[in-house]
Design a protein around this motif. Sequence first.
Motif, PDB file in Angstrom:
ATOM      1  N   LEU A  21       0.827  -1.210   0.000  1.00  0.00           N
ATOM      2  CA  LEU A  21       0.000   0.000   0.000  1.00  0.00           C
ATOM      3  C   LEU A  21       0.862   1.261   0.000  1.00  0.00           C
ATOM      4  O   LEU A  21       0.787   2.114   0.883  1.00  0.00           O
ATOM      5  N   ASP A  22       1.693   1.383  -1.042  1.00  0.00           N
ATOM      6  CA  ASP A  22       2.564   2.553  -1.168  1.00  0.00           C
ATOM      7  C   ASP A  22       2.007   3.593  -2.131  1.00  0.00           C
ATOM      8  O   ASP A  22       2.650   4.599  -2.421  1.00  0.00           O
ATOM      9  N   GLY A  23       0.801   3.365  -2.645  1.00  0.00           N
ATOM     10  CA  GLY A  23       0.163   4.310  -3.554  1.00  0.00           C
ATOM     11  C   GLY A  23       0.094   3.846  -4.987  1.00  0.00           C
ATOM     12  O   GLY A  23      -0.703   4.360  -5.767  1.00  0.00           O
ATOM     13  N   ASP A  24       0.928   2.877  -5.366  1.00  0.00           N
ATOM     14  CA  ASP A  24       0.871   2.340  -6.727  1.00  0.00           C
ATOM     15  C   ASP A  24      -0.352   1.441  -6.881  1.00  0.00           C
ATOM     16  O   ASP A  24      -0.748   0.734  -5.944  1.00  0.00           O
ATOM     17  N   SER A  25      -0.945   1.431  -8.074  1.00  0.00           N
ATOM     18  CA  SER A  25      -2.116   0.600  -8.331  1.00  0.00           C
ATOM     19  C   SER A  25      -1.751  -0.876  -8.270  1.00  0.00           C
ATOM     20  O   SER A  25      -0.695  -1.297  -8.759  1.00  0.00           O
ATOM     21  N   LEU A  26      -2.634  -1.668  -7.683  1.00  0.00           N
ATOM     22  CA  LEU A  26      -2.419  -3.099  -7.536  1.00  0.00           C
ATOM     23  C   LEU A  26      -3.043  -3.871  -8.691  1.00  0.00           C
ATOM     24  O   LEU A  26      -3.999  -3.424  -9.319  1.00  0.00           O
ATOM     25  N   ARG A  27      -2.507  -5.043  -8.950  1.00  0.00           N
ATOM     26  CA  ARG A  27      -3.144  -5.989  -9.855  1.00  0.00           C
ATOM     27  C   ARG A  27      -4.302  -6.658  -9.115  1.00  0.00           C
ATOM     28  O   ARG A  27      -4.340  -6.689  -7.883  1.00  0.00           O
ATOM     29  N   GLN A  28      -5.229  -7.235  -9.865  1.00  0.00           N
ATOM     30  CA  GLN A  28      -6.400  -7.844  -9.228  1.00  0.00           C
ATOM     31  C   GLN A  28      -6.024  -8.910  -8.217  1.00  0.00           C
ATOM     32  O   GLN A  28      -6.617  -9.002  -7.136  1.00  0.00           O
ATOM     33  N   GLU A  29      -5.040  -9.732  -8.538  1.00  0.00           N
ATOM     34  CA  GLU A  29      -4.694 -10.831  -7.646  1.00  0.00           C
ATOM     35  C   GLU A  29      -4.038 -10.348  -6.353  1.00  0.00           C
ATOM     36  O   GLU A  29      -3.871 -11.116  -5.400  1.00  0.00           O
ATOM     37  N   GLN A  30      -3.670  -9.055  -6.288  1.00  0.00           N
ATOM     38  CA  GLN A  30      -3.087  -8.485  -5.081  1.00  0.00           C
ATOM     39  C   GLN A  30      -4.121  -7.798  -4.200  1.00  0.00           C
ATOM     40  O   GLN A  30      -3.839  -7.466  -3.050  1.00  0.00           O
ATOM     41  N   MET A  31      -5.320  -7.569  -4.709  1.00  0.00           N
ATOM     42  CA  MET A  31      -6.346  -6.808  -4.010  1.00  0.00           C
ATOM     43  C   MET A  31      -6.977  -7.594  -2.863  1.00  0.00           C
ATOM     44  O   MET A  31      -6.951  -8.817  -2.839  1.00  0.00           O
ATOM     45  N   PHE A  32      -7.583  -6.839  -1.943  1.00  0.00           N
ATOM     46  CA  PHE A  32      -8.405  -7.500  -0.936  1.00  0.00           C
ATOM     47  C   PHE A  32      -9.704  -7.980  -1.585  1.00  0.00           C
ATOM     48  O   PHE A  32     -10.150  -7.457  -2.613  1.00  0.00           O
ATOM     49  N   VAL A  33     -10.298  -8.997  -0.989  1.00  0.00           N
ATOM     50  CA  VAL A  33     -11.583  -9.528  -1.453  1.00  0.00           C
ATOM     51  C   VAL A  33     -12.533  -9.560  -0.265  1.00  0.00           C
ATOM     52  O   VAL A  33     -12.174 -10.066   0.807  1.00  0.00           O
ATOM     53  N   HIS A  34     -13.721  -8.989  -0.443  1.00  0.00           N
ATOM     54  CA  HIS A  34     -14.728  -9.069   0.613  1.00  0.00           C
ATOM     55  C   HIS A  34     -16.045  -9.542   0.028  1.00  0.00           C
ATOM     56  O   HIS A  34     -16.513  -9.023  -0.997  1.00  0.00           O
ATOM     57  N   ASN A  35     -16.641 -10.525   0.666  1.00  0.00           N
ATOM     58  CA  ASN A  35     -17.939 -11.055   0.253  1.00  0.00           C
ATOM     59  C   ASN A  35     -18.860 -11.175   1.454  1.00  0.00           C
ATOM     60  O   ASN A  35     -18.417 -11.500   2.561  1.00  0.00           O
ATOM     61  N   ASN A  36     -20.137 -10.919   1.229  1.00  0.00           N
ATOM     62  CA  ASN A  36     -21.156 -11.140   2.248  1.00  0.00           C
ATOM     63  C   ASN A  36     -21.784 -12.520   2.121  1.00  0.00           C
ATOM     64  O   ASN A  36     -22.258 -13.076   3.109  1.00  0.00           O
ATOM     65  N   PHE A  37     -21.796 -13.047   0.892  1.00  0.00           N
ATOM     66  CA  PHE A  37     -22.352 -14.361   0.619  1.00  0.00           C
ATOM     67  C   PHE A  37     -21.352 -15.162  -0.213  1.00  0.00           C
ATOM     68  O   PHE A  37     -20.333 -14.638  -0.659  1.00  0.00           O
TER      69      PHE A  37
END
Length: 340
Positions: A21-37
């Motif tokens: 989290l240094d400000g550079d854009s992340l690739r999808q596989e690096q992102m957090f994932v949140h689901n309710n279901f």
Amino acid sequence: MPLHRPMTDAPLNVGVDTGLLDGDSLRQEQMFVHNNFKMPTRPPNGFDVIVPGKTPRRVTMDLLATFKEVEVDLVLECAGNGRALMAPVPDGTQWSLDAASPISVVGFHLADVLGRLPESVKSVVFTGADAGEVPIEGKQHYQFSISRDLALSKLPILATHIGRQPLTLDHGAPVRLIVPGHYAMKSVKWLTRIEALSYRFQGYFVRKFRFFRDTHEADSTPVGAMAVRSVISAPLETTSVSSGLVDAQGSAWTGTGEVTRVEVSADDGRTWEDAELVRHSTGGRHAPVHWAAALDLEPGPAVIVSRATDSSGATQPLESRWNSNGYANNVVQRVKVDVH
């Protein structure tokens, strides 16, 4: 699927590596994932748009591609980011600062796809393909709403790509809503339906994402724009560093205005110095700001702290807020390091 370890498997929730989290854009596989279901097993084939007084439309990917494409840099952040830093810790997914991701989103302005809305419209409701059981009401699809004014602004994006890569299933393929500057409960994934209503929608999740027993807000106030926040991407917690000048860095963002200042402390907030700010190359107000500071550290334990201020005058608090759902806690980050 994400590269890092899931926090929960059912539903899938995955934290981001905060060192990224240094400000550079992340690739999808690096992102957090949140689901309710539980996630859908296959992506939806387009979505329906329903507006009072108009014939319902089925929007396919081919039709969506006829609109003007836009690209926006932003931070996607869960409203529960920082929940684990509250005391006592509320129930819910135990995010520390790992439920936020700087990304570059490609898609289409929601307002262009909606077209004109009658003045009578109060809410625009977004329905995802994901569904599950909720208390009292039973089985529900994930739904959230935004106001007519927000829907018709140039803010909400019908996203199809992240970093020029088509959305993957765990991030809402083929189309999801993203509302820059707002917590991610509004960024509905796996869109199947967009409906304009002449009344204020009060679905389960709209009622849930409110502040209850909060130390800062009136009871039942809706969770809105992201609070100003900074994170430290280096050095990391429990790192051992040499005494003398140590480079500290990270990023900062806000949902209101823009970040105007980041201060850094090497003595747990007793004294502060201004960090150097480097704004994202796009200059977009929702893009994260990179910050850096050279700290003069003496041998022994040290606690590095960063705090951000935005153009509204809001500054990160030194002590945690609290509410029963664990939302919008933007307390400063403290990183303990051993200086030798």
